[in-house]
Design a protein around this motif. Structure first.
Motif, PDB file in Angstrom:
ATOM      1  N   SER A 183      -4.062  -8.805 -12.852  1.00 24.78           N
ATOM      2  CA  SER A 183      -5.105  -7.840 -13.186  1.00 24.78           C
ATOM      3  C   SER A 183      -4.588  -6.447 -12.891  1.00 24.78           C
ATOM      4  O   SER A 183      -3.871  -6.233 -11.914  1.00 24.78           O
ATOM      5  CB  SER A 183      -6.380  -8.113 -12.379  1.00 24.78           C
ATOM      6  N   GLY A 184      -4.933  -5.500 -13.770  1.00 28.37           N
ATOM      7  CA  GLY A 184      -4.558  -4.109 -13.549  1.00 28.37           C
ATOM      8  C   GLY A 184      -3.175  -3.737 -14.010  1.00 28.37           C
ATOM      9  O   GLY A 184      -2.751  -2.593 -13.815  1.00 28.37           O
ATOM     10  N   ASP A 232      -1.365  -1.497  -4.223  1.00 29.55           N
ATOM     11  CA  ASP A 232      -2.167  -0.297  -4.409  1.00 29.55           C
ATOM     12  C   ASP A 232      -1.240   0.910  -4.397  1.00 29.55           C
ATOM     13  O   ASP A 232      -0.571   1.179  -3.384  1.00 29.55           O
ATOM     14  CB  ASP A 232      -3.217  -0.185  -3.302  1.00 29.55           C
ATOM     15  N   ASP A 291       0.857  -1.181   0.000  1.00 31.96           N
ATOM     16  CA  ASP A 291       0.000   0.000   0.000  1.00 31.96           C
ATOM     17  C   ASP A 291       0.896   1.235   0.000  1.00 31.96           C
ATOM     18  O   ASP A 291       1.540   1.535   1.012  1.00 31.96           O
ATOM     19  CB  ASP A 291      -0.919  -0.014   1.221  1.00 31.96           C
ATOM     20  N   ALA A 305      -2.667  -8.706  -8.189  1.00 32.02           N
ATOM     21  CA  ALA A 305      -3.803  -7.800  -8.275  1.00 32.02           C
ATOM     22  C   ALA A 305      -3.288  -6.377  -8.097  1.00 32.02           C
ATOM     23  O   ALA A 305      -2.845  -6.018  -6.991  1.00 32.02           O
ATOM     24  CB  ALA A 305      -4.848  -8.141  -7.214  1.00 32.02           C
ATOM     25  N   TRP A 306      -3.327  -5.587  -9.162  1.00 34.20           N
ATOM     26  CA  TRP A 306      -2.663  -4.285  -9.170  1.00 34.20           C
ATOM     27  C   TRP A 306      -3.679  -3.163  -9.289  1.00 34.20           C
ATOM     28  O   TRP A 306      -4.572  -3.206 -10.121  1.00 34.20           O
ATOM     29  CB  TRP A 306      -1.686  -4.221 -10.347  1.00 34.20           C
ATOM     30  N   THR A 307      -3.510  -2.133  -8.456  1.00 25.22           N
ATOM     31  CA  THR A 307      -4.312  -0.924  -8.535  1.00 25.22           C
ATOM     32  C   THR A 307      -3.372   0.268  -8.604  1.00 25.22           C
ATOM     33  O   THR A 307      -2.457   0.384  -7.784  1.00 25.22           O
ATOM     34  CB  THR A 307      -5.229  -0.782  -7.307  1.00 25.22           C
ATOM     35  N   GLY A 308      -3.592   1.147  -9.573  1.00 24.44           N
ATOM     36  CA  GLY A 308      -2.723   2.303  -9.711  1.00 24.44           C
ATOM     37  C   GLY A 308      -1.786   2.155 -10.897  1.00 24.44           C
ATOM     38  O   GLY A 308      -1.786   1.141 -11.602  1.00 24.44           O
TER      39      GLY A 308
END
Length: 298
Positions: A262-263, A219, A197, A239-242
């Protein structure tokens, strides 16, 4: 001649002891007194086997202290390290909490510890088994070389290094840096094995993530280098966000999961996975080989 040499050695040993140099011995009954007599000195104290009941409070006066187990079965109830301390503990079992505040530098060699809080200090462990949770925050530094951690690691605003380790439980990094090499991290079901994070400067070399639904959950983070990463997950490998920088140096990525990633940019994942077949990255301790699954990539 032999008698003269023996006499000389005996006199030298006596002189060193009188000056406070050389190892000192302590038992559960005498440790407090020996520590008081060693204040301000860089001294080695050899602890006789037994249970040392009082929690030790060690500060700047104990800088340079080297506490060593004289044999198996040396158990300390706990240690509170106060500002200014620089010390080493060798072959000692810490039954209670270990707390390191700002300005503390402590090294554990062998032995074991239970719950560990690095609250702004610096803890280095070599071949130490830590059975309880580890928390590192307030610019604290944790370096593990060899050994095991049995209840995961949480870092916040911290720097963590893992080398030749076996970690059971998730590694969670918030606003901090992580460098891991030749290490296995076994997650805990639904909790990602590696959760990032706003982590920056994450570098992974010959790392295995297993036993979780998600291998890596990131994230707003940056994994700037991967040189061998094996993931076995029941749902998603990464699992990737950003944002993700396509110029990051990723190679040797092997994922066994229904969804590889993903992402993330498809080109970044594809290049990292393609290089896995030709890479010669060393395997983590006790890691098993796994075939890469090229499943659905979202």
């Amino acid at each position: 001649l032999i008698a003269a040499i023996a006499l000389s050695l005996g006199v030298s040993a006596w002189w060193l002891l009188m000056r406070g140099e050389g190892p000192r011995a302590a038992t559960p009954a005498t440790l407090a007194e020996v520590l008081r007599g060693s204040a301000g000195q860089a001294v080695e104290i050899r602890l006789a086997p037994g249970i040392y009941g009082a929690v030790l409070r060690l500060g700047a006066a104990a800088t340079g202290l080297d506490l060593r187990a004289a044999g198996p079965g040396v158990m300390l109830t706990g240690v509170t390290a106060e500002p200014g301390l620089r010390a080493t503990l060798t072959g000692i079992e810490l039954r209670g909490p270990l707390t390191l505040g700002p300005g503390v530098q402590l090294e554990l060699r062998g032995g074991s510890a239970h719950a560990v809080l690095v609250d702004g200090g610096r803890l280095t462990c070599a071949n130490t088994e830590i059975t309880g949770p580890i928390m590192v925050n307030h610019q604290g530094v944790l370096i593990l070389r060899g050994g095991r951690a049995g209840a995961g690691i949480r870092g916040e605003d911290s720097t963590i290094e893992l080398h030749d380790c076996r970690i059971t439980g998730a590694v969670q990094i918030t606003r901090g840096a992580l460098s891991a090499s030749t290490t296995i991290i076994s997650g805990n079901g639904e909790i990602p094995a590696l959760a990032l994070d706003r982590a920056s400067g994450v570098k992974l070399h010959a790392v295995t993530l297993d036993s979780s639904a998600v291998g890596v959950a990131a994230d707003a983070s940056a994994i700037t280098a991967i040189d061998g990463l094996t993931i076995s997950a029941s749902r998603v490998g990464i699992a990737w966000t950003g944002p993700a920088d396509p110029t990051w140096e990723w190679r040797g990525l092997r994922v066994t999961a229904p969804t590889v990633a993903s992402g993330l940019p498809a080109a970044l994942v594809a290049a990292a996975s393609a290089s896995a077949a030709s890479s010669t990255v060393a395997s983590p301790p006790a890691a098993s080989s796994q075939a890469t699954t090229h499943a659905n990539q979202k």
